[in-house]
Design a protein around this motif. Structure first.
Motif, PDB file in Angstrom:
ATOM      1  N   GLN A  33     100.042  27.068  97.200  1.00  0.00           N
ATOM      2  CA  GLN A  33      99.009  26.307  97.870  1.00  0.00           C
ATOM      3  C   GLN A  33      98.258  25.434  96.866  1.00  0.00           C
ATOM      4  O   GLN A  33      98.033  25.838  95.724  1.00  0.00           O
ATOM      5  CB  GLN A  33      98.017  27.241  98.575  1.00  0.00           C
ATOM      6  N   VAL A  34      97.901  24.237  97.315  1.00  0.00           N
ATOM      7  CA  VAL A  34      97.129  23.319  96.487  1.00  0.00           C
ATOM      8  C   VAL A  34      95.934  22.857  97.304  1.00  0.00           C
ATOM      9  O   VAL A  34      96.096  22.348  98.425  1.00  0.00           O
ATOM     10  CB  VAL A  34      97.960  22.098  96.044  1.00  0.00           C
ATOM     11  N   HIS A  35      94.740  23.034  96.741  1.00  0.00           N
ATOM     12  CA  HIS A  35      93.528  22.587  97.428  1.00  0.00           C
ATOM     13  C   HIS A  35      93.210  21.174  96.965  1.00  0.00           C
ATOM     14  O   HIS A  35      93.002  20.920  95.773  1.00  0.00           O
ATOM     15  CB  HIS A  35      92.352  23.519  97.126  1.00  0.00           C
ATOM     16  N   LEU A  36      93.186  20.230  97.895  1.00  0.00           N
ATOM     17  CA  LEU A  36      92.947  18.821  97.609  1.00  0.00           C
ATOM     18  C   LEU A  36      91.522  18.455  97.993  1.00  0.00           C
ATOM     19  O   LEU A  36      91.021  18.886  99.035  1.00  0.00           O
ATOM     20  CB  LEU A  36      93.936  17.953  98.377  1.00  0.00           C
ATOM     21  N   THR A  37      90.882  17.656  97.166  1.00  0.00           N
ATOM     22  CA  THR A  37      89.463  17.318  97.376  1.00  0.00           C
ATOM     23  C   THR A  37      89.241  15.810  97.388  1.00  0.00           C
ATOM     24  O   THR A  37      90.056  15.034  96.855  1.00  0.00           O
ATOM     25  CB  THR A  37      88.605  17.948  96.270  1.00  0.00           C
ATOM     26  N   ASN A  38      88.130  15.387  98.001  1.00  0.00           N
ATOM     27  CA  ASN A  38      87.703  13.985  98.001  1.00  0.00           C
ATOM     28  C   ASN A  38      88.787  13.036  98.503  1.00  0.00           C
ATOM     29  O   ASN A  38      88.974  11.932  97.976  1.00  0.00           O
ATOM     30  CB  ASN A  38      87.243  13.554  96.607  1.00  0.00           C
ATOM     31  N   LEU A  39      89.506  13.449  99.525  1.00  0.00           N
ATOM     32  CA  LEU A  39      90.645  12.667 100.001  1.00  0.00           C
ATOM     33  C   LEU A  39      90.245  11.300 100.543  1.00  0.00           C
ATOM     34  O   LEU A  39      91.035  10.361 100.502  1.00  0.00           O
ATOM     35  CB  LEU A  39      91.406  13.452 101.071  1.00  0.00           C
ATOM     36  N   ARG A  40      89.018  11.187 101.072  1.00  0.00           N
ATOM     37  CA  ARG A  40      88.601   9.897 101.632  1.00  0.00           C
ATOM     38  C   ARG A  40      87.775   9.074 100.656  1.00  0.00           C
ATOM     39  O   ARG A  40      87.237   8.025 101.019  1.00  0.00           O
ATOM     40  CB  ARG A  40      87.816  10.137 102.930  1.00  0.00           C
ATOM     41  N   LYS A  41      87.715   9.507  99.399  1.00  0.00           N
ATOM     42  CA  LYS A  41      86.977   8.751  98.386  1.00  0.00           C
ATOM     43  C   LYS A  41      87.758   7.491  98.031  1.00  0.00           C
ATOM     44  O   LYS A  41      88.966   7.530  97.750  1.00  0.00           O
ATOM     45  CB  LYS A  41      86.772   9.605  97.138  1.00  0.00           C
ATOM     46  N   LEU A  42      87.083   6.336  98.029  1.00  0.00           N
ATOM     47  CA  LEU A  42      87.741   5.075  97.715  1.00  0.00           C
ATOM     48  C   LEU A  42      88.095   5.020  96.229  1.00  0.00           C
ATOM     49  O   LEU A  42      87.215   5.103  95.371  1.00  0.00           O
ATOM     50  CB  LEU A  42      86.847   3.899  98.089  1.00  0.00           C
ATOM     51  N   PHE A  43      89.367   4.863  95.938  1.00  0.00           N
ATOM     52  CA  PHE A  43      89.828   4.707  94.560  1.00  0.00           C
ATOM     53  C   PHE A  43      90.065   3.234  94.228  1.00  0.00           C
ATOM     54  O   PHE A  43      90.037   2.842  93.066  1.00  0.00           O
ATOM     55  CB  PHE A  43      91.094   5.533  94.320  1.00  0.00           C
ATOM     56  N   TRP A  44      90.353   2.415  95.239  1.00  0.00           N
ATOM     57  CA  TRP A  44      90.453   0.962  95.107  1.00  0.00           C
ATOM     58  C   TRP A  44      89.631   0.361  96.245  1.00  0.00           C
ATOM     59  O   TRP A  44      90.162   0.018  97.303  1.00  0.00           O
ATOM     60  CB  TRP A  44      91.904   0.495  95.208  1.00  0.00           C
ATOM     61  N   ARG A  77      95.256  11.594  82.196  1.00  0.00           N
ATOM     62  CA  ARG A  77      94.155  10.639  82.100  1.00  0.00           C
ATOM     63  C   ARG A  77      93.476  10.624  83.462  1.00  0.00           C
ATOM     64  O   ARG A  77      94.069  10.195  84.460  1.00  0.00           O
ATOM     65  CB  ARG A  77      94.640   9.246  81.735  1.00  0.00           C
ATOM     66  N   ARG A  78      92.252  11.096  83.486  1.00  0.00           N
ATOM     67  CA  ARG A  78      91.567  11.327  84.754  1.00  0.00           C
ATOM     68  C   ARG A  78      90.571  10.212  85.069  1.00  0.00           C
ATOM     69  O   ARG A  78      89.813   9.772  84.210  1.00  0.00           O
ATOM     70  CB  ARG A  78      90.869  12.689  84.718  1.00  0.00           C
ATOM     71  N   TYR A  79      90.607   9.777  86.321  1.00  0.00           N
ATOM     72  CA  TYR A  79      89.718   8.734  86.828  1.00  0.00           C
ATOM     73  C   TYR A  79      88.923   9.324  87.996  1.00  0.00           C
ATOM     74  O   TYR A  79      89.250   9.079  89.165  1.00  0.00           O
ATOM     75  CB  TYR A  79      90.528   7.531  87.319  1.00  0.00           C
ATOM     76  N   PRO A  80      87.897  10.095  87.725  1.00  0.00           N
ATOM     77  CA  PRO A  80      87.185  10.776  88.814  1.00  0.00           C
ATOM     78  C   PRO A  80      86.532   9.830  89.818  1.00  0.00           C
ATOM     79  O   PRO A  80      86.324  10.195  90.975  1.00  0.00           O
ATOM     80  CB  PRO A  80      86.137  11.618  88.078  1.00  0.00           C
ATOM     81  N   ASP A  81      86.219   8.598  89.389  1.00  0.00           N
ATOM     82  CA  ASP A  81      85.581   7.627  90.274  1.00  0.00           C
ATOM     83  C   ASP A  81      86.519   6.491  90.654  1.00  0.00           C
ATOM     84  O   ASP A  81      86.073   5.409  91.050  1.00  0.00           O
ATOM     85  CB  ASP A  81      84.316   7.072  89.616  1.00  0.00           C
ATOM     86  N   GLY A  82      87.819   6.718  90.536  1.00  0.00           N
ATOM     87  CA  GLY A  82      88.777   5.713  90.960  1.00  0.00           C
ATOM     88  C   GLY A  82      89.147   4.719  89.886  1.00  0.00           C
ATOM     89  O   GLY A  82      88.729   4.815  88.728  1.00  0.00           O
ATOM     90  N   ALA A  83      89.941   3.725  90.289  1.00  0.00           N
ATOM     91  CA  ALA A  83      90.533   2.781  89.344  1.00  0.00           C
ATOM     92  C   ALA A  83      89.499   1.944  88.601  1.00  0.00           C
ATOM     93  O   ALA A  83      89.748   1.492  87.482  1.00  0.00           O
ATOM     94  CB  ALA A  83      91.515   1.871  90.082  1.00  0.00           C
ATOM     95  N   GLU A  84      88.345   1.713  89.203  1.00  0.00           N
ATOM     96  CA  GLU A  84      87.340   0.885  88.565  1.00  0.00           C
ATOM     97  C   GLU A  84      86.341   1.697  87.750  1.00  0.00           C
ATOM     98  O   GLU A  84      85.479   1.132  87.076  1.00  0.00           O
ATOM     99  CB  GLU A  84      86.590   0.077  89.633  1.00  0.00           C
ATOM    100  N   GLY A  85      86.438   3.017  87.808  1.00  0.00           N
ATOM    101  CA  GLY A  85      85.494   3.865  87.097  1.00  0.00           C
ATOM    102  C   GLY A  85      85.970   4.210  85.695  1.00  0.00           C
ATOM    103  O   GLY A  85      87.045   3.818  85.255  1.00  0.00           O
TER     104      GLY A  85
END
Length: 325
Positions: A33-44, A77-85
């Motif tokens: 099982q994998v718990h996925l989070t912030n699925l509706r957060k805008l990355f672009w 390489r982690r982008y917690p706030d999406g591609a522009e963060g």
């Protein structure tokens, strides 16, 4: 890729990763099982693409992607706030982590042992991407012998004043030189600015020996095309309007964005295999994006299937390298 094509795989990904929730726990395979989070957060934000869209893309292309990642340490390489963060690198697999996550323990020169994650299957892929990893960066040597790579590569990067058409021209010239040595070559866009060229090799020479060979060849090619290419690594010293042949990415511990990796660019471009005919005809980085690459893969399959070990032919570099190093 399965005959049901891109539409069927996209439907399966949408079913596995729901669009109408922020969090979901997905079960895959033998009780994983994998718990996925912030699925509706805008990355672009400009494209309206969310973190969930990114994960669904990776699910869709996973049948072709996973073999290229298997048994290789992954630098995150982690982008917690999406591609522009802002982003940050992480080598050690964070805790808590799934008990089933495969690790590659690598001892560094300092004596420090780092537990890198490996993406061996779809659950591991989802777990890593859920950490905010937009692009995937794996080692070039497999985990059972991290000092002996199974391919060498060249990163063609446009310097100041150089355009992407100069990168394409450089790729063609480099391919000519490698073809003269009867080396099989495979090209892909970086998804960012340039082109990667890979040569599958027989494991044997050390990482340092492979680096030395790549350097010698890059220096010679740049010497023959001085108005087009350079091997000058220092940015301040690079001549204007040249394409850099970056051989240093063959050094120990270096990584490049993997095949089929999404990049944190404004158009969500993807590092995509291309043919030499396509490069000669003219391509752009933005031709290959998160929204159209799955259909291309369904139509054309994996153009890099022969890069995978133990596919043939592979180049034996033993006669080209300095045995004393």
């Amino acid at each position: 890729m399965p005959s049901r094509g891109a539409r069927g795989l996209a439907d399966a990904a949408a079913k596995l990763i729901p669009k109408d929730v922020d969090e979901a726990t997905v079960a895959i395979g033998k009780g994983r099982q994998v718990h996925l989070t912030n699925l509706r957060k805008l990355f672009w934000p400009a494209l309206g693409l969310t973190k969930g869209d990114l994960i669904r893309y990776y699910v869709t292309v996973s049948p072709l992607l996973l073999p290229h990642l298997e048994n290789r340490a992954m630098v995150m390489r982690r982008y917690p706030d999406g591609a522009e963060g802002k982003s940050f690198f992480m080598k050690r697999a964070p805790t808590p982590r799934p008990t089933w996550l495969a690790l590659c323990k690598i001892t560094h020169a300092s004596g420090n042992v780092i537990d890198f994650p490996m993406i061996q299957d779809l659950p591991a892929l989802l777990w890593v991407v859920n950490l905010g990893c937009i692009d995937l960066n794996q080692w070039y040597a497999r985990c059972d012998d991290v000092d002996r790579p199974d391919y060498l590569h060249f990163d063609l990067d446009p310097g100041p004043g150089a355009r992407f058409e100069h990168v394409c021209e450089s790729a063609l010239r480099l391919n000519e030189a490698l073809a003269a040595l009867k080396f099989p070559t495979y090209a892909k866009t970086t998804g960012s600015r340039g082109i990667h060229i890979y040569v599958p090799i027989v494991r044997g020479p050390t990482q340092h020996q492979v680096w030395q060979f790549a350097k010698r060849l890059a220096v010679e090619i740049a010497h023959h095309h001085p108005q087009l290419m350079t091997v000058e690594y220092r940015v301040a010293k690079r001549p204007k309007g040249r394409v850099v042949i970056d051989y240093n990415q063959n050094a120990w511990g270096r990584t490049l964005a993997s095949i089929y990796s999404v990049r944190p660019t404004p158009r969500a471009a993807v590092s995509t295999p291309v043919t030499w005919r396509e490069i000669s005809a003219g391509i752009t980085i933005e031709d290959f994006r998160i929204d159209n690459v799955p259909a291309r893969l369904a139509r054309r399959g994996d153009l890099w299937a022969d890069v995978l070990p133990p596919k043939k032919p592979r180049v034996d570099l033993a006669s080209y390298v300095d045995a004393s190093n």
